[in-house]
Design an enzyme around this catalytic site. Structure first.
Site, PDB file in Angstrom:
ATOM      1  N   ASP A  23      13.230  -6.225   1.742  1.00  0.00           N
ATOM      2  CA  ASP A  23      12.521  -6.319   0.468  1.00  0.00           C
ATOM      3  C   ASP A  23      11.049  -6.097   0.810  1.00  0.00           C
ATOM      4  O   ASP A  23      10.441  -6.882   1.548  1.00  0.00           O
ATOM      5  CB  ASP A  23      12.754  -7.720  -0.115  1.00  0.00           C
ATOM      6  CG  ASP A  23      11.919  -7.972  -1.359  1.00  0.00           C
ATOM      7  OD1 ASP A  23      11.071  -7.129  -1.723  1.00  0.00           O
ATOM      8  OD2 ASP A  23      12.112  -9.041  -1.966  1.00  0.00           O
ATOM      9  N   ILE A  24      10.494  -5.022   0.293  1.00  0.00           N
ATOM     10  CA  ILE A  24       9.147  -4.605   0.712  1.00  0.00           C
ATOM     11  C   ILE A  24       8.086  -5.666   0.398  1.00  0.00           C
ATOM     12  O   ILE A  24       7.041  -5.708   1.059  1.00  0.00           O
ATOM     13  CB  ILE A  24       8.804  -3.238   0.062  1.00  0.00           C
ATOM     14  CG1 ILE A  24       7.806  -2.477   0.909  1.00  0.00           C
ATOM     15  CG2 ILE A  24       8.323  -3.385  -1.365  1.00  0.00           C
ATOM     16  CD1 ILE A  24       7.679  -1.003   0.547  1.00  0.00           C
ATOM     17  N   ASN A  37       4.661   3.934 -12.165  1.00  0.00           N
ATOM     18  CA  ASN A  37       4.632   4.999 -13.182  1.00  0.00           C
ATOM     19  C   ASN A  37       3.181   5.288 -13.518  1.00  0.00           C
ATOM     20  O   ASN A  37       2.281   4.587 -13.061  1.00  0.00           O
ATOM     21  CB  ASN A  37       5.450   4.614 -14.422  1.00  0.00           C
ATOM     22  CG  ASN A  37       4.913   3.360 -15.078  1.00  0.00           C
ATOM     23  OD1 ASN A  37       3.788   3.338 -15.577  1.00  0.00           O
ATOM     24  ND2 ASN A  37       5.699   2.289 -15.043  1.00  0.00           N
ATOM     25  N   GLY A  45      12.382  -1.927 -11.028  1.00  0.00           N
ATOM     26  CA  GLY A  45      12.559  -1.539  -9.630  1.00  0.00           C
ATOM     27  C   GLY A  45      11.560  -2.197  -8.697  1.00  0.00           C
ATOM     28  O   GLY A  45      11.195  -3.368  -8.855  1.00  0.00           O
ATOM     29  N   ASP A  47       8.463  -1.600  -8.392  1.00  0.00           N
ATOM     30  CA  ASP A  47       7.219  -1.869  -9.127  1.00  0.00           C
ATOM     31  C   ASP A  47       7.253  -3.289  -9.715  1.00  0.00           C
ATOM     32  O   ASP A  47       6.300  -4.076  -9.539  1.00  0.00           O
ATOM     33  CB  ASP A  47       7.098  -0.810 -10.246  1.00  0.00           C
ATOM     34  CG  ASP A  47       5.718  -0.737 -10.868  1.00  0.00           C
ATOM     35  OD1 ASP A  47       4.799  -1.402 -10.365  1.00  0.00           O
ATOM     36  OD2 ASP A  47       5.573   0.014 -11.862  1.00  0.00           O
ATOM     37  N   GLY A 132      15.066   5.703  -7.263  1.00  0.00           N
ATOM     38  CA  GLY A 132      15.741   4.739  -8.134  1.00  0.00           C
ATOM     39  C   GLY A 132      15.804   5.289  -9.548  1.00  0.00           C
ATOM     40  O   GLY A 132      16.481   6.287  -9.814  1.00  0.00           O
ATOM     41  N   VAL A 133      15.062   4.678 -10.444  1.00  0.00           N
ATOM     42  CA  VAL A 133      15.018   5.068 -11.858  1.00  0.00           C
ATOM     43  C   VAL A 133      14.720   6.565 -12.025  1.00  0.00           C
ATOM     44  O   VAL A 133      15.268   7.215 -12.917  1.00  0.00           O
ATOM     45  CB  VAL A 133      13.920   4.253 -12.592  1.00  0.00           C
ATOM     46  CG1 VAL A 133      13.782   4.675 -14.045  1.00  0.00           C
ATOM     47  CG2 VAL A 133      14.229   2.768 -12.509  1.00  0.00           C
ATOM     48  N   TYR A 134      13.888   7.133 -11.178  1.00  0.00           N
ATOM     49  CA  TYR A 134      13.469   8.528 -11.329  1.00  0.00           C
ATOM     50  C   TYR A 134      14.503   9.539 -10.825  1.00  0.00           C
ATOM     51  O   TYR A 134      14.327  10.743 -10.979  1.00  0.00           O
ATOM     52  CB  TYR A 134      12.114   8.765 -10.665  1.00  0.00           C
ATOM     53  CG  TYR A 134      10.941   8.268 -11.491  1.00  0.00           C
ATOM     54  CD1 TYR A 134      11.130   7.667 -12.745  1.00  0.00           C
ATOM     55  CD2 TYR A 134       9.626   8.402 -11.041  1.00  0.00           C
ATOM     56  CE1 TYR A 134      10.053   7.212 -13.498  1.00  0.00           C
ATOM     57  CE2 TYR A 134       8.543   7.955 -11.800  1.00  0.00           C
ATOM     58  CZ  TYR A 134       8.760   7.364 -13.025  1.00  0.00           C
ATOM     59  OH  TYR A 134       7.693   6.920 -13.775  1.00  0.00           O
TER      60      TYR A 134
HETATM   61  N1  AR6 Z   1      11.934  -3.388  -1.728  1.00  0.00           N
HETATM   62  C1  AR6 Z   1      12.155  -2.141  -1.266  1.00  0.00           C
HETATM   63  N2  AR6 Z   1      12.708  -1.165  -1.996  1.00  0.00           N
HETATM   64  C2  AR6 Z   1      13.068  -1.477  -3.269  1.00  0.00           C
HETATM   65  C3  AR6 Z   1      12.864  -2.762  -3.837  1.00  0.00           C
HETATM   66  C4  AR6 Z   1      12.266  -3.753  -2.997  1.00  0.00           C
HETATM   67  N3  AR6 Z   1      12.024  -4.988  -3.433  1.00  0.00           N
HETATM   68  N4  AR6 Z   1      13.316  -2.732  -5.112  1.00  0.00           N
HETATM   69  C5  AR6 Z   1      13.793  -1.497  -5.346  1.00  0.00           C
HETATM   70  N5  AR6 Z   1      13.658  -0.740  -4.236  1.00  0.00           N
HETATM   71  P1  AR6 Z   1      12.430   2.562  -8.213  1.00  0.00           P
HETATM   72  P2  AR6 Z   1      11.311   5.224  -8.809  1.00  0.00           P
HETATM   73  C6  AR6 Z   1      14.039   0.665  -4.005  1.00  0.00           C
HETATM   74  O1  AR6 Z   1      13.367   2.676  -9.363  1.00  0.00           O
HETATM   75  O2  AR6 Z   1      12.644   5.845  -8.706  1.00  0.00           O
HETATM   76  C7  AR6 Z   1       9.707   1.641 -12.198  1.00  0.00           C
HETATM   77  O3  AR6 Z   1      10.100   1.103 -13.426  1.00  0.00           O
HETATM   78  C8  AR6 Z   1      15.107   1.237  -4.897  1.00  0.00           C
HETATM   79  O4  AR6 Z   1      16.401   0.846  -4.448  1.00  0.00           O
HETATM   80  O5  AR6 Z   1      11.743   1.279  -7.998  1.00  0.00           O
HETATM   81  O6  AR6 Z   1      10.143   5.874  -8.151  1.00  0.00           O
HETATM   82  C9  AR6 Z   1       8.312   2.234 -12.234  1.00  0.00           C
HETATM   83  O7  AR6 Z   1       7.460   1.518 -13.097  1.00  0.00           O
HETATM   84  C10 AR6 Z   1      14.888   2.724  -4.725  1.00  0.00           C
HETATM   85  O8  AR6 Z   1      15.525   3.172  -3.542  1.00  0.00           O
HETATM   86  O9  AR6 Z   1      11.256   3.689  -8.309  1.00  0.00           O
HETATM   87  C11 AR6 Z   1       8.578   3.622 -12.736  1.00  0.00           C
HETATM   88  O10 AR6 Z   1       8.671   3.669 -14.148  1.00  0.00           O
HETATM   89  C12 AR6 Z   1      13.365   2.817  -4.517  1.00  0.00           C
HETATM   90  O11 AR6 Z   1      12.924   1.487  -4.273  1.00  0.00           O
HETATM   91  C13 AR6 Z   1       9.919   3.968 -12.131  1.00  0.00           C
HETATM   92  O12 AR6 Z   1      10.575   2.722 -11.911  1.00  0.00           O
HETATM   93  C14 AR6 Z   1      12.625   3.384  -5.712  1.00  0.00           C
HETATM   94  O13 AR6 Z   1      13.252   2.968  -6.910  1.00  0.00           O
HETATM   95  C15 AR6 Z   1       9.747   4.654 -10.807  1.00  0.00           C
HETATM   96  O14 AR6 Z   1      11.004   5.072 -10.356  1.00  0.00           O
END
Ligand code: AR6
Length: 188
Positions: A23-24, A37, A45, A47, A132-134
């Site tokens: 967990d970062i 974003n 996520g 963020d 993730g979401v993107y």
């Molecule tokens: N530690 C490390 N990695 C993580 C953690 C954590 N605690 N939580 C999630 N991940 P995402 P995106 C991973 O969706 O795709 C947000 O709403 C996750 O499993 O966080 O760039 C922003 O506000 C995935 O592999 O980011 C934007 O609107 C990676 O982090 C949007 O999501 C990225 O997933 C950005 O989407």
């Protein structure tokens, strides 16, 4: 001699990259990267996790930044995180790959490393931006993440001694490790 020199430089930069599952928000590094974003005002996520762990003062600081364009990055303090700084970057939303997604994703990694170098930081941790979401396909994202980071580390006079590529989930971890192995064996 050429052979030896080549191996030294390859080993040097690859030794600075570490793939970890974590967990970062828990990592005591100089900076963690946030996959944000363009508003920089929080989200889900990683963020959401970073904002929750850093506390409400992070949002107050983010409000002063005026957002961030896709492929760019901006830095704040770490607030209540163990990390001293947070580098917020905005990855591309995956729209099929024909909309500059690879260029924009590479730019995220490059800009984060550039900001870290500007402050002469020694360690940063980076999540899988856009994965993730993107919706960025994980294997393609892993190739861009690792090749871009390795490329940045190859430049002279780098302060960065460690770049942690942080996996959250088995698919990403597998893609990163396979890409790492490919790059390590490339010149063997
Ligand atoms: N530690 C490390 N990695 C993580 C953690 C954590 N605690 N939580 C999630 N991940 P995402 P995106 C991973 O969706 O795709 C947000 O709403 C996750 O499993 O966080 O760039 C922003 O506000 C995935 O592999 O980011 C934007 O609107 C990676 O982090 C949007 O999501 C990225 O997933 C950005 O989407």
């Amino acid at each position: 001699m050429d052979f030896l020199a080549g191996n030294w430089s390859k080993g040097g930069k690859m030794n600075k990259i570490e793939i970890i599952q974590a967990d970062i928000t828990t990592l005591p590094v100089d900076a963690v990267v946030n996959a944000a974003n363009s508003t920089l005002l929080g989200g889900g996520g990683v963020d959401g996790a970073i904002h929750r762990a850093a506390g409400p003062e992070l949002l107050e600081e983010c409000k002063t930044l005026g957002g961030c364009a896709t492929g760019q990055a901006k830095m704040t303090g770490g607030h209540q995180l163990p990390a001293r700084y947070i580098i917020h970057t905005v990855g591309p939303v995956w729209r099929g790959g024909g909309n500059d997604e690879p260029v924009l994703l590479a730019s995220c990694y490059r800009e984060c490393m550039r900001l870290a170098e500007q402050k002469r930081l020694r360690s940063i941790a980076c999540p899988a931006i856009s994965c993730g979401v993107y919706g960025y396909p994980v294997e393609q994202a892993a190739e861009i993440a690792l090749t871009t980071v390795a490329d940045c580390l190859q430049q002279d006079g780098q302060s960065l001694e460690k770049v942690y590529l942080v996996c959250f989930g088995d698919a990403i971890c597998k893609a990163y490790n396979e890409q790492f192995a490919r790059m390590n064996s490339e010149h063997d």
